[in-house]
Structure formats: structure tokens, C-alpha cells
Design an enzyme around this catalytic site. Sequence first.
Site, PDB file in Angstrom:
ATOM      1  CB  SER A  17      -0.865   0.012   1.279  1.00 48.97           C
ATOM      2  OG  SER A  17      -1.413   1.301   1.519  1.00 48.97           O
ATOM      3  CD  GLN A  27      -5.315   3.159   7.553  1.00 53.61           C
ATOM      4  OE1 GLN A  27      -4.837   3.992   6.792  1.00 53.61           O
ATOM      5  NE2 GLN A  27      -6.066   2.164   7.146  1.00 53.61           N
ATOM      6  CE1 TYR A  30      -2.936  -0.180   4.883  1.00 54.65           C
ATOM      7  CE2 TYR A  30      -3.944  -2.295   5.350  1.00 54.65           C
ATOM      8  CZ  TYR A  30      -3.604  -1.293   4.462  1.00 54.65           C
ATOM      9  OH  TYR A  30      -3.918  -1.417   3.124  1.00 54.65           O
ATOM     10  CB  SER A  33       1.396  -5.159   8.208  1.00 51.47           C
ATOM     11  OG  SER A  33       0.393  -4.393   7.559  1.00 51.47           O
ATOM     12  CE  LYS A  34      -1.378  -3.900   3.239  1.00 51.85           C
ATOM     13  NZ  LYS A  34      -1.621  -5.180   2.511  1.00 51.85           N
ATOM     14  CB  VAL A  65      -8.395   0.488  -4.131  1.00 49.52           C
ATOM     15  CG1 VAL A  65      -9.009  -0.162  -5.370  1.00 49.52           C
ATOM     16  CG2 VAL A  65      -6.896   0.702  -4.338  1.00 49.52           C
ATOM     17  CB  THR A  67     -12.159  -2.706  -2.189  1.00 50.79           C
ATOM     18  OG1 THR A  67     -11.428  -2.328  -1.005  1.00 50.79           O
ATOM     19  CG2 THR A  67     -11.290  -2.610  -3.418  1.00 50.79           C
TER      20      THR A  67
HETATM   21  N1  LIG Z   1      -8.833  -0.887  -0.619  1.00 47.32           N
HETATM   22  C1  LIG Z   1      -7.781  -0.095  -0.476  1.00 47.32           C
HETATM   23  O1  LIG Z   1      -7.898   1.141  -0.342  1.00 47.32           O
HETATM   24  C2  LIG Z   1      -6.407  -0.663  -0.496  1.00 47.32           C
HETATM   25  C3  LIG Z   1      -6.182  -2.021  -0.262  1.00 47.32           C
HETATM   26  N2  LIG Z   1      -4.900  -2.475  -0.259  1.00 47.32           N
HETATM   27  C4  LIG Z   1      -4.640  -3.884   0.022  1.00 47.32           C
HETATM   28  O2  LIG Z   1      -5.232  -4.675  -0.997  1.00 47.32           O
HETATM   29  C5  LIG Z   1      -5.483  -5.985  -0.479  1.00 47.32           C
HETATM   30  C6  LIG Z   1      -6.911  -6.359  -0.839  1.00 47.32           C
HETATM   31  O3  LIG Z   1      -7.700  -5.392  -0.171  1.00 47.32           O
HETATM   32  P1  LIG Z   1      -9.203  -5.097  -0.609  1.00 47.32           P
HETATM   33  O4  LIG Z   1      -9.560  -5.886  -1.824  1.00 47.32           O
HETATM   34  O5  LIG Z   1      -9.343  -3.619  -0.655  1.00 47.32           O
HETATM   35  O6  LIG Z   1      -9.958  -5.678   0.667  1.00 47.32           O
HETATM   36  P2  LIG Z   1     -11.437  -6.251   0.826  1.00 47.32           P
HETATM   37  O7  LIG Z   1     -11.576  -6.484   2.281  1.00 47.32           O
HETATM   38  O8  LIG Z   1     -12.372  -5.347   0.125  1.00 47.32           O
HETATM   39  O9  LIG Z   1     -11.403  -7.632   0.033  1.00 47.32           O
HETATM   40  C7  LIG Z   1     -10.587  -8.683   0.484  1.00 47.32           C
HETATM   41  C8  LIG Z   1     -11.191  -9.985  -0.038  1.00 47.32           C
HETATM   42  O10 LIG Z   1     -10.311 -11.053   0.283  1.00 47.32           O
HETATM   43  C9  LIG Z   1     -11.079 -12.137   0.786  1.00 47.32           C
HETATM   44  N3  LIG Z   1     -10.197 -12.929   1.648  1.00 47.32           N
HETATM   45  C10 LIG Z   1      -9.828 -12.660   2.921  1.00 47.32           C
HETATM   46  N4  LIG Z   1      -8.993 -13.614   3.379  1.00 47.32           N
HETATM   47  C11 LIG Z   1      -8.848 -14.502   2.345  1.00 47.32           C
HETATM   48  C12 LIG Z   1      -8.125 -15.729   2.182  1.00 47.32           C
HETATM   49  N5  LIG Z   1      -7.381 -16.226   3.178  1.00 47.32           N
HETATM   50  N6  LIG Z   1      -8.207 -16.391   1.000  1.00 47.32           N
HETATM   51  C13 LIG Z   1      -8.954 -15.883  -0.007  1.00 47.32           C
HETATM   52  N7  LIG Z   1      -9.663 -14.734   0.070  1.00 47.32           N
HETATM   53  C14 LIG Z   1      -9.605 -14.064   1.251  1.00 47.32           C
HETATM   54  C15 LIG Z   1     -12.239 -11.480   1.540  1.00 47.32           C
HETATM   55  O11 LIG Z   1     -13.325 -12.367   1.648  1.00 47.32           O
HETATM   56  C16 LIG Z   1     -12.547 -10.300   0.626  1.00 47.32           C
HETATM   57  O12 LIG Z   1     -13.486 -10.633  -0.370  1.00 47.32           O
HETATM   58  C17 LIG Z   1      -5.218  -5.905   1.034  1.00 47.32           C
HETATM   59  O13 LIG Z   1      -3.924  -6.437   1.294  1.00 47.32           O
HETATM   60  C18 LIG Z   1      -5.208  -4.405   1.305  1.00 47.32           C
HETATM   61  O14 LIG Z   1      -4.386  -4.058   2.411  1.00 47.32           O
HETATM   62  C19 LIG Z   1      -3.816  -1.661  -0.472  1.00 47.32           C
HETATM   63  C20 LIG Z   1      -4.010  -0.330  -0.699  1.00 47.32           C
HETATM   64  C21 LIG Z   1      -5.301   0.265  -0.774  1.00 47.32           C
HETATM   65  C1  LIG Z   2      -9.360   2.439   5.208  1.00 48.76           C
HETATM   66  C2  LIG Z   2      -8.436   2.246   4.074  1.00 48.76           C
HETATM   67  C3  LIG Z   2      -7.344   1.323   4.472  1.00 48.76           C
HETATM   68  C4  LIG Z   2      -6.270   1.136   3.741  1.00 48.76           C
HETATM   69  C5  LIG Z   2      -6.171   1.797   2.394  1.00 48.76           C
HETATM   70  C6  LIG Z   2      -4.732   1.975   2.001  1.00 48.76           C
HETATM   71  O1  LIG Z   2      -3.981   0.811   2.173  1.00 48.76           O
HETATM   72  C7  LIG Z   2      -4.102   3.068   2.822  1.00 48.76           C
HETATM   73  C8  LIG Z   2      -3.681   4.179   2.223  1.00 48.76           C
HETATM   74  C9  LIG Z   2      -3.013   5.178   3.074  1.00 48.76           C
HETATM   75  C10 LIG Z   2      -2.605   6.343   2.610  1.00 48.76           C
HETATM   76  C11 LIG Z   2      -2.852   6.759   1.236  1.00 48.76           C
HETATM   77  C12 LIG Z   2      -2.303   7.979   0.877  1.00 48.76           C
HETATM   78  C13 LIG Z   2      -2.491   8.431  -0.486  1.00 48.76           C
HETATM   79  C14 LIG Z   2      -1.753   9.547  -0.888  1.00 48.76           C
HETATM   80  C15 LIG Z   2      -1.885   9.961  -2.283  1.00 48.76           C
HETATM   81  O2  LIG Z   2      -2.559   9.356  -3.062  1.00 48.76           O
HETATM   82  C16 LIG Z   2      -1.068  11.162  -2.767  1.00 48.76           C
HETATM   83  O3  LIG Z   2      -0.816  12.071  -1.726  1.00 48.76           O
HETATM   84  C17 LIG Z   2       0.284  10.665  -3.291  1.00 48.76           C
HETATM   85  C18 LIG Z   2       1.220  10.628  -2.128  1.00 48.76           C
HETATM   86  C19 LIG Z   2       2.369  10.013  -2.213  1.00 48.76           C
HETATM   87  C20 LIG Z   2       2.766   9.256  -3.463  1.00 48.76           C
HETATM   88  C21 LIG Z   2       4.038   9.871  -4.033  1.00 48.76           C
HETATM   89  C22 LIG Z   2       4.223   9.333  -5.438  1.00 48.76           C
HETATM   90  O4  LIG Z   2       3.192   9.215  -6.134  1.00 48.76           O
HETATM   91  O5  LIG Z   2       5.385   9.020  -5.791  1.00 48.76           O
END
Ligand SMILES: NC(=O)C1=CN([C@@H]2O[C@H](COP(=O)(O)OP(=O)(O)OC[C@H]3O[C@@H](n4cnc5c(N)ncnc54)[C@H](O)[C@@H]3O)[C@@H](O)[C@H]2O)C=CC1
Ligand SMILES: CC/C=C\C[C@H](O)/C=C/C=C\C=C\C=C\C(=O)[C@@H](O)C/C=C\CCC(=O)O
Length: 143
Positions: A17, A27, A30, A33-34, A65, A67
Site C-alpha cells: 500500500s 493506521q 497496518y 505490516s505494509k 481503492v 473496495t
Molecule cells: N482498498 C484499499 O484502499 C487498499 C487495499 N490495499 C490492500 O489490498 C489488499 C486487498 O484489499 P481489498 O480488496 O481492498 O480488501 P477487501 O476487504 O475489500 O477484500 C478482500 C477480499 O479477500 C477475501 N479474503 C480474505 N482472506 C482470504 C483468504 N485467506 N483467501 C482468499 N480470500 C480471502 C475477503 O473475503 C474479501 O473478499 C489488502 O492487502 C489491502 O491491504 C492496499 C491499498 C489500498
Molecule cells: C481504510 C483504508 C485502508 C487502507 C487503504 C490503504 O492501504 C491506505 C492508504 C493510506 C494512505 C494513502 C495515501 C495516499 C496519498 C496519495 O494518493 C497522494 O498524496 C500521493 C502521495 C504520495 C505518493 C508519491 C508518489 O506518487 O510518488
Amino acid sequence: MRKNNGGHGGVIINISSLAGLTPAAYQPVYSASKHGVIGFTRSIAALASIGNYGVRINSVCPAFVDTPLLESIEKEENMGELFKYKDRIKDMMKCYGVLDPSLIAKGMIDLIEDDASNGAVMKITTSRGIHFEEFGVQQKTKI
Ligand SMILES: NC(=O)C1=CN([C@@H]2O[C@H](COP(=O)(O)OP(=O)(O)OC[C@H]3O[C@@H](n4cnc5c(N)ncnc54)[C@H](O)[C@@H]3O)[C@@H](O)[C@H]2O)C=CC1
Ligand SMILES: CC/C=C\C[C@H](O)/C=C/C=C\C=C\C=C\C(=O)[C@@H](O)C/C=C\CCC(=O)O
């Protein structure tokens, strides 16, 4: 999967992330871990290259994202004492935007199809789209 262990090689993509590259005050666990996902990916990618595993390991670091995960901040059981900051996270989403999952999928396909990518740290943001973090210590290794 390792070619030198009877496997056919392959590609692994670990999902980190932006919170794995920048501080995430609301977070911290979180984010820790990332950060670990990135360190592990870059380390095992180097090992795979040195050991001629025939396996490429890369990571993807999206910003927010669209989701169901985003709904997790609405539950105090998920946020603990940081629940009081949930509106600040929502403000960050408004500020930075929320990505469509299809762009993350495109980034992953790009990494799968790019035979030269190993140890890559792909960032995906609304402001800059798909781009890469460059580290001075060790550039992407090739296998
Ligand atoms: N949504 C966001 O803003 C962001 C998400 N991420 C990362 O992306 C990854 C996916 O996140 P999302 O899709 O957004 O989460 P989500 O919670 O919307 O979806 C996760 C899916 O994985 C399934 N799942 C959970 N454990 C599982 C397992 N052991 N085997 C198979 N399926 C399983 C769940 O049932 C769920 O459908 C996570 O690692 C999250 O940290 C990273 C950056 C941004
Ligand atoms: C509840 C959502 C949980 C997790 C979602 C995700 O894993 C967490 C994101 C945390 C922070 C996101 C910050 C986003 C920042 C931006 O999009 C811009 O300010 C770009 C900032 C830095 C990127 C620099 C670059 O693009 O090289």
C-alpha cells in the site's frame, strides 16, 4: 514453483500500500505490516535472482481503492482508539481520491507481463497513475 526445485518458475505479486511507503498516523500497525511487505518482497526477489529460482517477486502499493475495505474504518472494533480519527481518513480519501480496482488489476498484469520486473515496487495513485518507487540502495534485479 522454483525451477531449481522441480517447479516451472512464475511470478508472485505481493500487495502492499502507499501506507507501506509513507507514514499512516491513523493506521500505524497496518502501515508497519505494509512496510514489511515491501522489505520482504525486495529481499526475496534478490534471493530468487541470486538463486536462479526462475521466480519473479514484485509488489504493488495502491493509494485508496474503491473496495469494501474502505468501510472497515466505520467499525470501532477495527480501529480501536483511533476510531476517533475515522473522519480524517475519509478526508484523505476526498483529498487523494479513490482508485478504481481495475487500475490495480492493470498494474498487476503489467508486472506479470514484464519479464524484466523483479523486486519492483509499483505505486498507483490518482495523481500519478502507475509508477515506481526507486531505491538508491538496490535497483530492480533481473532474472
Ligand atoms: N482498498 C484499499 O484502499 C487498499 C487495499 N490495499 C490492500 O489490498 C489488499 C486487498 O484489499 P481489498 O480488496 O481492498 O480488501 P477487501 O476487504 O475489500 O477484500 C478482500 C477480499 O479477500 C477475501 N479474503 C480474505 N482472506 C482470504 C483468504 N485467506 N483467501 C482468499 N480470500 C480471502 C475477503 O473475503 C474479501 O473478499 C489488502 O492487502 C489491502 O491491504 C492496499 C491499498 C489500498
Ligand atoms: C481504510 C483504508 C485502508 C487502507 C487503504 C490503504 O492501504 C491506505 C492508504 C493510506 C494512505 C494513502 C495515501 C495516499 C496519498 C496519495 O494518493 C497522494 O498524496 C500521493 C502521495 C504520495 C505518493 C508519491 C508518489 O506518487 O510518488
